[in-house]
Design a protein around this motif. Structure first.
Motif, PDB file in Angstrom:
ATOM      1  N   TYR A   7       0.825  -1.218   0.000  1.00  0.00           N
ATOM      2  CA  TYR A   7       0.000   0.000   0.000  1.00  0.00           C
ATOM      3  C   TYR A   7       0.860   1.269   0.000  1.00  0.00           C
ATOM      4  CZ  TYR A   7      -4.552  -2.271   0.539  1.00  0.00           C
ATOM      5  OH  TYR A   7      -5.700  -3.001   0.322  1.00  0.00           O
ATOM      6  N   TYR A  15      -6.829   5.873  -1.734  1.00  0.00           N
ATOM      7  CA  TYR A  15      -7.671   5.059  -0.839  1.00  0.00           C
ATOM      8  C   TYR A  15      -8.747   5.886  -0.116  1.00  0.00           C
ATOM      9  CZ  TYR A  15      -9.215   1.290   2.121  1.00  0.00           C
ATOM     10  OH  TYR A  15     -10.011   0.335   2.718  1.00  0.00           O
ATOM     11  N   GLY A  49      -5.280  -3.738  10.869  1.00  0.00           N
ATOM     12  CA  GLY A  49      -5.218  -3.353   9.458  1.00  0.00           C
ATOM     13  C   GLY A  49      -6.100  -2.129   9.265  1.00  0.00           C
ATOM     14  N   GLY A  51      -5.605   0.847   8.140  1.00  0.00           N
ATOM     15  CA  GLY A  51      -5.488   1.641   6.922  1.00  0.00           C
ATOM     16  C   GLY A  51      -5.424   3.133   7.189  1.00  0.00           C
ATOM     17  N   ARG A  54     -10.411   4.651   8.269  1.00  0.00           N
ATOM     18  CA  ARG A  54     -11.760   4.857   7.740  1.00  0.00           C
ATOM     19  C   ARG A  54     -12.824   4.551   8.802  1.00  0.00           C
ATOM     20  NH1 ARG A  54     -14.372   1.557   2.740  1.00  0.00           N
ATOM     21  NH2 ARG A  54     -13.494  -0.219   3.844  1.00  0.00           N
ATOM     22  N   GLU A  71      -1.522  -0.858  11.882  1.00  0.00           N
ATOM     23  CA  GLU A  71      -1.414  -0.797  10.423  1.00  0.00           C
ATOM     24  C   GLU A  71       0.071  -0.835  10.019  1.00  0.00           C
ATOM     25  OE1 GLU A  71      -3.265  -0.669   7.590  1.00  0.00           O
ATOM     26  OE2 GLU A  71      -1.369  -0.329   6.560  1.00  0.00           O
ATOM     27  N   HIS A  73       1.470  -0.290   6.937  1.00  0.00           N
ATOM     28  CA  HIS A  73       1.967   0.595   5.868  1.00  0.00           C
ATOM     29  C   HIS A  73       1.945   2.053   6.326  1.00  0.00           C
ATOM     30  CE1 HIS A  73       1.117  -2.976   3.239  1.00  0.00           C
ATOM     31  NE2 HIS A  73       2.330  -2.618   2.869  1.00  0.00           N
ATOM     32  N   ALA A  96      -0.710  -8.042  11.712  1.00  0.00           N
ATOM     33  CA  ALA A  96      -1.465  -9.096  12.387  1.00  0.00           C
ATOM     34  C   ALA A  96      -0.542 -10.149  12.988  1.00  0.00           C
ATOM     35  CB  ALA A  96      -2.437  -9.743  11.395  1.00  0.00           C
ATOM     36  N   GLU A  97       0.580 -10.401  12.321  1.00  0.00           N
ATOM     37  CA  GLU A  97       1.494 -11.457  12.772  1.00  0.00           C
ATOM     38  C   GLU A  97       2.340 -11.020  13.973  1.00  0.00           C
ATOM     39  OE1 GLU A  97       1.150 -10.184   9.721  1.00  0.00           O
ATOM     40  OE2 GLU A  97       1.284 -11.715   8.164  1.00  0.00           O
ATOM     41  N   PHE A 112     -11.244  -5.588   9.304  1.00  0.00           N
ATOM     42  CA  PHE A 112     -12.174  -5.108   8.283  1.00  0.00           C
ATOM     43  C   PHE A 112     -11.464  -5.046   6.943  1.00  0.00           C
ATOM     44  CE2 PHE A 112     -15.343  -2.542   6.205  1.00  0.00           C
ATOM     45  CZ  PHE A 112     -16.514  -2.706   6.926  1.00  0.00           C
ATOM     46  N   LEU A 113     -11.731  -6.019   6.106  1.00  0.00           N
ATOM     47  CA  LEU A 113     -11.167  -6.097   4.755  1.00  0.00           C
ATOM     48  C   LEU A 113      -9.644  -6.105   4.752  1.00  0.00           C
ATOM     49  CD1 LEU A 113     -13.676  -3.792   2.830  1.00  0.00           C
ATOM     50  CD2 LEU A 113     -13.612  -6.283   2.897  1.00  0.00           C
ATOM     51  N   SER A 114      -9.042  -6.656   5.790  1.00  0.00           N
ATOM     52  CA  SER A 114      -7.580  -6.743   5.818  1.00  0.00           C
ATOM     53  C   SER A 114      -7.066  -8.180   5.979  1.00  0.00           C
ATOM     54  CB  SER A 114      -6.995  -5.831   6.908  1.00  0.00           C
ATOM     55  OG  SER A 114      -7.605  -6.052   8.140  1.00  0.00           O
ATOM     56  N   HIS A 117      -4.949  -9.828   3.271  1.00  0.00           N
ATOM     57  CA  HIS A 117      -3.578  -9.352   3.033  1.00  0.00           C
ATOM     58  C   HIS A 117      -2.559 -10.033   3.950  1.00  0.00           C
ATOM     59  CE1 HIS A 117      -4.641  -6.267   0.169  1.00  0.00           C
ATOM     60  NE2 HIS A 117      -5.568  -5.807   0.992  1.00  0.00           N
TER      61      HIS A 117
HETATM   62  C1  LIG Z   1      -8.444  -2.786   2.131  1.00  0.00           C
HETATM   63  S1  LIG Z   1      -7.439  -2.050   3.369  1.00  0.00           S
HETATM   64  C2  LIG Z   1      -8.605  -1.940   4.711  1.00  0.00           C
HETATM   65  C3  LIG Z   1      -8.268  -0.829   5.662  1.00  0.00           C
HETATM   66  C4  LIG Z   1      -9.356  -0.531   6.694  1.00  0.00           C
HETATM   67  N1  LIG Z   1      -9.614  -1.658   7.556  1.00  0.00           N
HETATM   68  C5  LIG Z   1     -10.610  -0.082   5.990  1.00  0.00           C
HETATM   69  O1  LIG Z   1     -11.608  -0.795   6.009  1.00  0.00           O
HETATM   70  O2  LIG Z   1     -10.568   0.996   5.391  1.00  0.00           O
HETATM   71  C6  LIG Z   1      -6.381  -3.357   3.893  1.00  0.00           C
HETATM   72  C7  LIG Z   1      -5.366  -2.927   4.921  1.00  0.00           C
HETATM   73  O3  LIG Z   1      -4.707  -4.101   5.450  1.00  0.00           O
HETATM   74  C8  LIG Z   1      -3.382  -3.737   5.721  1.00  0.00           C
HETATM   75  N2  LIG Z   1      -2.515  -4.907   5.875  1.00  0.00           N
HETATM   76  C9  LIG Z   1      -1.723  -5.496   4.943  1.00  0.00           C
HETATM   77  N3  LIG Z   1      -1.028  -6.505   5.484  1.00  0.00           N
HETATM   78  C10 LIG Z   1      -1.382  -6.577   6.789  1.00  0.00           C
HETATM   79  C11 LIG Z   1      -0.979  -7.409   7.883  1.00  0.00           C
HETATM   80  N4  LIG Z   1      -0.091  -8.388   7.724  1.00  0.00           N
HETATM   81  N5  LIG Z   1      -1.525  -7.162   9.090  1.00  0.00           N
HETATM   82  C12 LIG Z   1      -2.439  -6.174   9.252  1.00  0.00           C
HETATM   83  N6  LIG Z   1      -2.837  -5.363   8.263  1.00  0.00           N
HETATM   84  C13 LIG Z   1      -2.327  -5.563   7.047  1.00  0.00           C
HETATM   85  C14 LIG Z   1      -3.019  -2.867   4.529  1.00  0.00           C
HETATM   86  O4  LIG Z   1      -1.848  -2.116   4.753  1.00  0.00           O
HETATM   87  C15 LIG Z   1      -4.274  -2.038   4.350  1.00  0.00           C
HETATM   88  O5  LIG Z   1      -4.201  -0.837   5.061  1.00  0.00           O
END
Ligand SMILES: C[S@@+](CC[C@H](N)C(=O)[O-])C[C@H]1O[C@@H](n2cnc3c(N)ncnc32)[C@H](O)[C@@H]1O
Length: 251
Positions: A7, A15, A49, A51, A54, A71, A73, A96-97, A112-114, A117
């Motif tokens: 990202y 975004y 995650g 982001g 939001r 987050e 990134h 997350a890890e 939420f939608l993360s 990834h």
């Molecule tokens: C689609 S966005 C969703 C962001 C936020 N939850 C939203 O709904 O607007 C996915 C997010 O997951 C994050 N992400 C990527 N790898 C991740 C990881 N290993 N652990 C946690 N978050 C991660 C990305 O950096 C990104 O900000």
């Protein structure tokens, strides 16, 4: 396996505008999450995650306790930090890890939608289990590839549906991931939300390409898809755009 989406490279640019959530949808999600959270208030919440933040301020308003937006990134996190948010919200560098929080510190974890990834799912499940309070809940908003819905833009952009089938886990994979750490599926809700009040507004956001699926499509497919999208907008410019989102509940 699809390549990871960085990202920091491109997705952070559009975004916040491209994935802006209408207020009525944010209210719908607040109610959907509250219905499945532990009943007491306040609750401490991990937005994993998070982001651009939001949803993070909404979580603070809904649950009343401290909220940590974790987050990985920097370019996403910086936007969250720059946006208005209550004092109870703290944004942290982490993933997350490797969640930078104390054992048992979170009454609620919202992913939420993360989740799609996350590359090391077993480590992520262990970490979520570690930071979750004993009677806490994990709420996963995701698409699941065994429940892939019919999505309008999948029909416009060649390869989009195929990419998302590879990108998103199945419900069974997510259940197994959490069962391994002693958490089980308590429910799966379908939440109807408004993506945009009009197709015109929806298309304006889609032009920003702020869906990570676009990172897996070639330029020819994207350009051809945009042409199909413009035809669909011209046919019904004022039509509202709705979608059904899955919310898995674990505890
Ligand atoms: C689609 S966005 C969703 C962001 C936020 N939850 C939203 O709904 O607007 C996915 C997010 O997951 C994050 N992400 C990527 N790898 C991740 C990881 N290993 N652990 C946690 N978050 C991660 C990305 O950096 C990104 O900000």
């Amino acid at each position: 396996m699809l390549k990871p989406v960085d990202y920091n490279q491109r997705q952070h640019q559009g975004y916040a505008a491209g994935r802006a959530m209408p207020d009525q949808s944010r209210a719908i999600w607040a109610a959907a999450l509250a219905r499945r959270a532990p009943a007491r208030r306040p609750l401490s919440v991990l937005d994993l995650g998070s982001g651009t933040g939001r949803l993070t301020p909404m979580l603070a308003e809904t649950f009343g306790g401290p909220v940590w937006g974790v987050e990985p990134h920097e370019q996403m996190r910086a936007q969250a930090e720059a946006a208005p948010h209550p004092e109870t919200v703290t944004y942290l560098d982490g993933r997350a890890e490797a969640i930078p929080l104390e054992d048992g510190s979170c009454d609620l974890i919202v992913v939420f939608l993360s989740l799609h990834h996350v590359r090391e799912r077993a480590a992520a499940a262990r970490e979520m289990r570690r930071v979750l309070a004993p009677d806490g809940r994990v709420l996963i908003r995701s698409t699941f590839s065994d429940r892939m819905p019919d999505i309008d833009w999948h029909a416009w952009f060649d390869g989009a549906r195929e990419a998302e089938m590879l990108m998103f886990p199945t419900t069974g994979e997510v259940e197994a991931m959490f069962e391994a750490v002693g958490l089980r599926r308590l429910g799966l809700d379908v939440v109807r939300e408004t993506y945009a009040d009009t197709m015109t507004e929806y298309a304006a956001r889609m032009r920003l390409r702020s869906i990570s699926t676009f990172e897996h499509l070639d330029e020819v497919a994207i350009e051809a898809g945009m042409v199909r999208m413009e035809a669909a907008v011209a046919a019904a410019p004022d039509a509202a755009v709705y979608g059904d989102g899955d919310l898995m509940v674990l505890g």
